[in-house]
Scaffold this active site. Structure first.
Site, PDB file in Angstrom:
ATOM      1  N   TYR A   7       6.332   3.009  -0.185  1.00 28.34           N
ATOM      2  CA  TYR A   7       5.945   2.266   1.030  1.00 28.34           C
ATOM      3  C   TYR A   7       7.059   2.361   2.075  1.00 28.34           C
ATOM      4  CZ  TYR A   7       4.438  -1.552   4.085  1.00 28.34           C
ATOM      5  OH  TYR A   7       4.047  -2.301   5.188  1.00 28.34           O
ATOM      6  N   LYS A  51       6.808   4.179   5.857  1.00 27.76           N
ATOM      7  CA  LYS A  51       6.988   3.490   7.144  1.00 27.76           C
ATOM      8  C   LYS A  51       8.144   4.099   7.947  1.00 27.76           C
ATOM      9  CE  LYS A  51       3.518   0.650   6.914  1.00 27.76           C
ATOM     10  NZ  LYS A  51       2.407   0.735   7.872  1.00 27.76           N
TER      11      LYS A  51
HETATM   12  P1  NDP Z   1      -4.465  -6.160   5.016  1.00 26.63           P
HETATM   13  O1  NDP Z   1      -4.445  -5.635   3.628  1.00 26.63           O
HETATM   14  O2  NDP Z   1      -4.646  -7.609   5.246  1.00 26.63           O
HETATM   15  O3  NDP Z   1      -5.583  -5.383   5.876  1.00 26.63           O
HETATM   16  C1  NDP Z   1      -5.594  -3.994   5.937  1.00 26.63           C
HETATM   17  C2  NDP Z   1      -6.967  -3.523   6.320  1.00 26.63           C
HETATM   18  O4  NDP Z   1      -6.916  -2.085   6.360  1.00 26.63           O
HETATM   19  C3  NDP Z   1      -8.011  -3.905   5.283  1.00 26.63           C
HETATM   20  O5  NDP Z   1      -9.230  -4.259   5.904  1.00 26.63           O
HETATM   21  C4  NDP Z   1      -8.131  -2.633   4.472  1.00 26.63           C
HETATM   22  O6  NDP Z   1      -9.374  -2.468   3.837  1.00 26.63           O
HETATM   23  C5  NDP Z   1      -7.967  -1.588   5.544  1.00 26.63           C
HETATM   24  N1  NDP Z   1      -7.612  -0.291   4.969  1.00 26.63           N
HETATM   25  C6  NDP Z   1      -6.797  -0.053   3.919  1.00 26.63           C
HETATM   26  N2  NDP Z   1      -6.800   1.249   3.627  1.00 26.63           N
HETATM   27  C7  NDP Z   1      -7.614   1.846   4.526  1.00 26.63           C
HETATM   28  C8  NDP Z   1      -8.013   3.182   4.735  1.00 26.63           C
HETATM   29  N3  NDP Z   1      -7.623   4.163   3.919  1.00 26.63           N
HETATM   30  N4  NDP Z   1      -8.837   3.467   5.775  1.00 26.63           N
HETATM   31  C9  NDP Z   1      -9.271   2.496   6.569  1.00 26.63           C
HETATM   32  N5  NDP Z   1      -8.956   1.193   6.416  1.00 26.63           N
HETATM   33  C10 NDP Z   1      -8.126   0.880   5.391  1.00 26.63           C
HETATM   34  O7  NDP Z   1      -3.115  -5.602   5.676  1.00 26.63           O
HETATM   35  P2  NDP Z   1      -2.131  -6.214   6.776  1.00 26.63           P
HETATM   36  O8  NDP Z   1      -2.903  -6.758   7.905  1.00 26.63           O
HETATM   37  O9  NDP Z   1      -1.139  -7.064   6.081  1.00 26.63           O
HETATM   38  O10 NDP Z   1      -1.374  -4.894   7.211  1.00 26.63           O
HETATM   39  C11 NDP Z   1      -1.798  -4.087   8.296  1.00 26.63           C
HETATM   40  C12 NDP Z   1      -0.713  -3.081   8.597  1.00 26.63           C
HETATM   41  O11 NDP Z   1       0.513  -3.771   8.838  1.00 26.63           O
HETATM   42  C13 NDP Z   1      -0.393  -2.097   7.472  1.00 26.63           C
HETATM   43  O12 NDP Z   1      -0.127  -0.828   8.016  1.00 26.63           O
HETATM   44  C14 NDP Z   1       0.849  -2.681   6.830  1.00 26.63           C
HETATM   45  O13 NDP Z   1       1.609  -1.723   6.168  1.00 26.63           O
HETATM   46  C15 NDP Z   1       1.545  -3.221   8.056  1.00 26.63           C
HETATM   47  N6  NDP Z   1       2.533  -4.255   7.759  1.00 26.63           N
HETATM   48  C16 NDP Z   1       2.150  -5.390   7.117  1.00 26.63           C
HETATM   49  C17 NDP Z   1       3.099  -6.363   6.828  1.00 26.63           C
HETATM   50  C18 NDP Z   1       2.752  -7.595   6.102  1.00 26.63           C
HETATM   51  O14 NDP Z   1       3.682  -8.306   5.690  1.00 26.63           O
HETATM   52  N7  NDP Z   1       1.476  -7.930   5.901  1.00 26.63           N
HETATM   53  C19 NDP Z   1       4.504  -6.203   7.225  1.00 26.63           C
HETATM   54  C20 NDP Z   1       4.782  -4.983   7.927  1.00 26.63           C
HETATM   55  C21 NDP Z   1       3.813  -4.047   8.177  1.00 26.63           C
HETATM   56  P3  NDP Z   1      -9.551  -2.855   2.253  1.00 26.63           P
HETATM   57  O15 NDP Z   1      -9.854  -4.304   2.252  1.00 26.63           O
HETATM   58  O16 NDP Z   1     -10.696  -2.013   1.815  1.00 26.63           O
HETATM   59  O17 NDP Z   1      -8.267  -2.497   1.563  1.00 26.63           O
END
Ligand code: NDP
Length: 264
Positions: A169, A173
């Protein structure tokens, strides 16, 4: 000063944050940071296409925002499928603002025992999928001579999280940050800006397990000067800024939104 530059300089400051009439597409928008981003950008006046890999979840999320009076529709996108990304870009040729938010985290996996799949699944979504989207949507923006892309990176691209092991991960990033800068440099002369936000721990499904783990809480919250996790709307605000003309001088920037975590 050219007429265009002079016109831009005369736009009232708060109006520069408006996205009136802009065509935005967000990946992974069904929940978490992506969902908050759809709401923020639609509130700013954009016509938003909320995409996610689960068509029903995307549709339900878009419906929820539309019921608040916002202009949000949905479409399905699995970001790892490069052909599907291209087909989506063909279906939505007017997209001038792209938010690459879809991503997953897989933690507590020591590097020496990480399986091929545990490595590849994260790189495939967080890095490869993000690039397919930049490529397909960026090409149209370049043809048009304008556009704005915001990638969701992470403070994990700067620091190594602890105590959980998640080398894949963190590497994904850091790569997103460097890809952001590379595309920004290539595309700046042709009017397309590419930036990223690098959030700290945010209260989403991804981190829902932390509240039951005192050790994690001690490291995560104790390691943050603001002594808290972030909220999705706080990340969406930064994305709104970067997407908008208020950030017209910014490209290749990785904006930390980390409650001070990287100060220590
Ligand atoms: P969530 O898991 O809450 O939401 C992510 C969404 O993306 C889900 O609806 C998921 O669907 C969808 N998703 C996952 N894989 C795919 C794919 N292959 N194609 C299309 N959609 C997909 O994540 P967050 O809101 O927490 O995170 C969003 C972004 O922020 C990510 O890139 C994460 O790495 C980044 N981030 C998050 C942090 C955190 O602490 N939460 C901190 C720093 C960065 P499904 O339900 O099917 O998995």
């Amino acid at each position: 000063m050219s007429d265009i530059t002079e016109d831009a300089a005369n736009v009232p400051y708060l109006d520069r944050f408006r996205l009136t009439g802009r065509h935005v597409l967000v990946t992974g928008g069904a929940r978490g940071i992506g969902l908050a981003t759809c709401e923020a950008l639609a509130q700013a006046g954009a016509l938003v296409v909320l995409t996610d890999r689960d068509a029903d979840a995307a549709e339900a999320a878009a419906k929820g925002l539309a019921e608040k009076g916002l202009s949000v529709t949905s479409d399905v996108l699995e970001v790892t499928d490069a052909a599907a990304v291209q087909a989506l870009a063909d279906r939505h040729p007017d997209v001038d603002t792209l938010v690459n938010n879809a991503g997953i985290a897989r933690s507590n996996i020591p590097a020496e025992t990480m399986s091929d799949d545990e490595w590849s699944s994260v790189i495939d979504i967080n890095l490869n999928g993000l690039f397919w989207c930049c490529r397909s949507f960026g090409a149209r923006m370049l043809e048009r001579g304008s556009g704005s892309i915001v990638n969701v990176g992470s403070m994990s691209g700067y620091i190594v999280n602890r105590p959980q092991e998640q080398a894949q991960y963190n590497a994904s990033k850091a790569a997103v940050h460097q890809l952001t800068k590379s595309l920004a440099a290539e595309w700046a002369p042709r009017g397309v800006r590419v930036n990223a936000v690098a959030p700290t721990y945010i209260e989403t499904e991804m981190n829902s397990y932390v509240y039951e783990d005192e050790n994690l809480m001690r490291h995560w919250i104790g390691g943050t000067p603001q002594s808290r996790m972030g909220r999705t709307d706080e990340v969406a605000s930064v994305i709104l800024f970067l997407a908008s003309d208020a950030a017209s001088l910014m490209t290749g920037s990785i904006v930390l939104a980390d409650g001070g975590y990287t100060c220590w």
